[in-house]
Design a protein around this motif. Sequence first.
Motif, PDB file in Angstrom:
ATOM      1  N   ARG A 142      47.446  34.440  36.515  1.00  0.00           N
ATOM      2  CA  ARG A 142      46.043  34.851  36.500  1.00  0.00           C
ATOM      3  C   ARG A 142      45.150  33.740  37.056  1.00  0.00           C
ATOM      4  O   ARG A 142      45.530  32.571  37.019  1.00  0.00           O
ATOM      5  CB  ARG A 142      45.597  35.207  35.083  1.00  0.00           C
ATOM      6  CG  ARG A 142      46.232  36.446  34.491  1.00  0.00           C
ATOM      7  CD  ARG A 142      45.734  36.675  33.074  1.00  0.00           C
ATOM      8  NE  ARG A 142      46.105  35.550  32.211  1.00  0.00           N
ATOM      9  CZ  ARG A 142      45.461  35.237  31.073  1.00  0.00           C
ATOM     10  NH1 ARG A 142      44.399  35.940  30.688  1.00  0.00           N
ATOM     11  NH2 ARG A 142      45.871  34.218  30.342  1.00  0.00           N
ATOM     12  N   SER A 173      40.799  36.803  35.728  1.00  0.00           N
ATOM     13  CA  SER A 173      41.346  37.938  36.467  1.00  0.00           C
ATOM     14  C   SER A 173      42.697  38.363  35.896  1.00  0.00           C
ATOM     15  O   SER A 173      43.330  37.638  35.129  1.00  0.00           O
ATOM     16  CB  SER A 173      41.540  37.575  37.939  1.00  0.00           C
ATOM     17  OG  SER A 173      42.731  36.818  38.091  1.00  0.00           O
ATOM     18  N   ASN A 174      43.150  39.543  36.355  1.00  0.00           N
ATOM     19  CA  ASN A 174      44.558  39.878  36.196  1.00  0.00           C
ATOM     20  C   ASN A 174      45.325  39.291  37.384  1.00  0.00           C
ATOM     21  O   ASN A 174      44.738  38.646  38.250  1.00  0.00           O
ATOM     22  CB  ASN A 174      44.755  41.394  36.070  1.00  0.00           C
ATOM     23  CG  ASN A 174      44.315  42.150  37.316  1.00  0.00           C
ATOM     24  OD1 ASN A 174      43.915  41.559  38.323  1.00  0.00           O
ATOM     25  ND2 ASN A 174      44.386  43.469  37.259  1.00  0.00           N
ATOM     26  N   THR A 175      46.629  39.524  37.449  1.00  0.00           N
ATOM     27  CA  THR A 175      47.423  38.882  38.503  1.00  0.00           C
ATOM     28  C   THR A 175      47.251  39.537  39.867  1.00  0.00           C
ATOM     29  O   THR A 175      47.702  38.986  40.873  1.00  0.00           O
ATOM     30  CB  THR A 175      48.915  38.873  38.125  1.00  0.00           C
ATOM     31  OG1 THR A 175      49.344  40.213  37.823  1.00  0.00           O
ATOM     32  CG2 THR A 175      49.153  37.983  36.910  1.00  0.00           C
ATOM     33  N   GLN A 213      40.900  42.919  39.066  1.00  0.00           N
ATOM     34  CA  GLN A 213      40.180  43.171  37.821  1.00  0.00           C
ATOM     35  C   GLN A 213      39.756  41.845  37.201  1.00  0.00           C
ATOM     36  O   GLN A 213      40.599  40.974  36.951  1.00  0.00           O
ATOM     37  CB  GLN A 213      41.060  43.952  36.837  1.00  0.00           C
ATOM     38  CG  GLN A 213      41.575  45.280  37.373  1.00  0.00           C
ATOM     39  CD  GLN A 213      40.458  46.258  37.691  1.00  0.00           C
ATOM     40  OE1 GLN A 213      39.467  46.332  36.948  1.00  0.00           O
ATOM     41  NE2 GLN A 213      40.599  46.997  38.780  1.00  0.00           N
TER      42      GLN A 213
END
Length: 321
Positions: free
Chosen positions: A189, A208-210, A214
Amino acid sequence: MQLISHQLIWGNQQHNAFTDLIKFNGIYYCCFRQATNHVSKDGIIIILKSESLNSWQIASKIVITNSDLRDPKLTIHPSGKLLLSYYHKVFDSLGKNIINQNCIQFSQNGLTWSSAKMIGEKNWWLWRIRWHNNTALGIAYNRAQNRVKLYQGDPLAGFLLKKDDLFSLKQNSKGYPNESDICFLDDGRAICILRRDADTFTAQLGISNTSYQQWQWFDLNEYLGGPAILKLGNGKIIIAARRIQWPFRLSTWIFELNLADKKLIPLFKLPSAGDNSYPAMIEENGKVYVSYYSQHRILKNGDKPIKKQDKCAIYLASIAL
């Protein structure tokens, strides 16, 4: 953490400011803009080198006619090249600004550089580039648009738009997002520190997500100018940035980021006053080295507000972990 030393590494009768710091092939490099003043049209890039972090000399200069070269940043490409990125403001013979673009150049030795290549979009100011798994992320801002964009890729091959509205007045109800830095967590992330210069002026923490599509945003309740992030070998995350304290004082501070609580912990102030900040950090042999600029040595009163016509010098601080 404790400040153990502080040295002037470059100073003259020019406005020297907006630093970055990196270790490349066993040599330390510090780059910055040199110009008549903070917002003049004559900015050039100077790159210093040192084998010991004690003695510095000019390695190279980037000079372009009728141009202001702003906010240089250094990073290492996965191929082993040293990359220099900067914002290129072009002026005509009458002094009118006719184009603004992000440029990147590469070097094999820190001394000679390739020709400049444009990356990103015109009039979108791309800030730091950070690498993870051979892919880079970078954030660009546009004041008139009141938002920032996220780019991903290889700046030497293709640096493409990843997220068009990463943070904005329209989406987040907080104005003028601009300068930023990114670092990556062990799980892939990304976290972002984002400066703002409107309404409450408070910086934002993005997680963030990976996929980096998002993001969640959290208000840090501090103004952070020219933020730089460093994830230490022990897992802690520190931030160096310009801080405002009242009555009006600007100084460069080191913070710890409590990621669990989404809060900043102020640790200490670096010797700084007036027009100052835009730091960069590296960790080396149990110490953190911080490059930044300041005009504290020429101000009689360290609490004076910015005087952009005053000259600034480049400093290097050493901090024990």
